[in-house]
Scaffold this active site. Sequence first.
Site, PDB file in Angstrom:
ATOM      1  N   ASP A   1      40.416  19.086  52.302  1.00 17.44           N
ATOM      2  CA  ASP A   1      39.688  18.578  51.144  1.00 17.44           C
ATOM      3  C   ASP A   1      40.559  17.649  50.303  1.00 17.44           C
ATOM      4  O   ASP A   1      40.056  16.734  49.656  1.00 17.44           O
ATOM      5  CB  ASP A   1      39.185  19.747  50.300  1.00 17.44           C
ATOM      6  CG  ASP A   1      38.214  20.619  51.077  1.00 17.44           C
ATOM      7  OD1 ASP A   1      37.192  20.094  51.555  1.00 17.44           O
ATOM      8  OD2 ASP A   1      38.488  21.827  51.235  1.00 17.44           O
TER       9      ASP A   1
ATOM     10  N   GLU B   1      41.064  29.661  58.797  1.00 20.20           N
ATOM     11  CA  GLU B   1      41.799  28.416  58.996  1.00 20.20           C
ATOM     12  C   GLU B   1      43.299  28.605  58.775  1.00 20.20           C
ATOM     13  O   GLU B   1      44.116  28.092  59.542  1.00 20.20           O
ATOM     14  CB  GLU B   1      41.257  27.339  58.045  1.00 20.20           C
ATOM     15  CG  GLU B   1      39.888  26.814  58.428  1.00 20.20           C
ATOM     16  CD  GLU B   1      39.286  25.890  57.396  1.00 20.20           C
ATOM     17  OE1 GLU B   1      38.440  25.074  57.768  1.00 20.20           O
ATOM     18  OE2 GLU B   1      39.659  25.981  56.208  1.00 20.20           O
TER      19      GLU B   1
END
Length: 262
Positions: A92, A111
């Site tokens: 992000d 993740e």
Amino acid sequence: MSGELSPIDKAKFVAAKRAVDFVEDGMRVGLGTGSTAAWMVRCLGELVREDGLRIKGVPTSSRTAELARDCGITVVSLDEARWLDLTIDGADEFDQDLNLIKGGGGALLQEKIVATASDQMIVIADVGKEVEHLGHFPLPLEVIPFGWQTTQALAEEMLISMDVLGRQSSLRMNGAAPYVTDEGNYILDLHLNRIGNARQLAMVLNQIPGVVENGLFIDICDKVVVGFGDGRVEVRDINDGSIEEGRLDFLEDDNLFRDLGE
């Protein structure tokens, strides 16, 4: 295909396409979650189907697992793979030191586990994800549902002593109900605006009872592949400081992602 893609989608595509060049036959590969990672999974699937690439993929979410299977990639669990050669995932935000904010797609826990169980992590991102200081994107905090409001209050109180500009937080929602991760947890989004000391913040957040993991990925990423809307792509290596520049041409009849849902 190129006539149908926005500049951001083109940037995501070239980053994903370049990143799969690092995947070699026989590798165990962590497969990230999110819109940019989805392009990468499709690119890998094409190599599996058309070039006979043999890999085992460890997905970081249930939706990535489903996409990978649809693309013909052999999917295994992390416990089966034990250790990975490479993980490719999106971000992000990333800064010049390749520290990241991840978790916008709600998969930050898996993740981070997969990325840290890999010899190398490569991040793929469009150039708009690069920032001078982390924190403009809300920082996800995965918390257990029990007592989540207490956990939220403790986190906001802790932020008073941290080098951040904002201290508000919000519970991530999925319609009228809280968003629930693959692990059955909730996500608090911390609206910090600017993070002055990401390493310190990551360590302190994980000491709060009820916090499972935070979305700061510090000293985990080795390379970032940055895509641009005009087809340019850069590969930046944090270990040797190199920057490799290139360009990928688009084929008008390339329909690799014609049915990809973002």
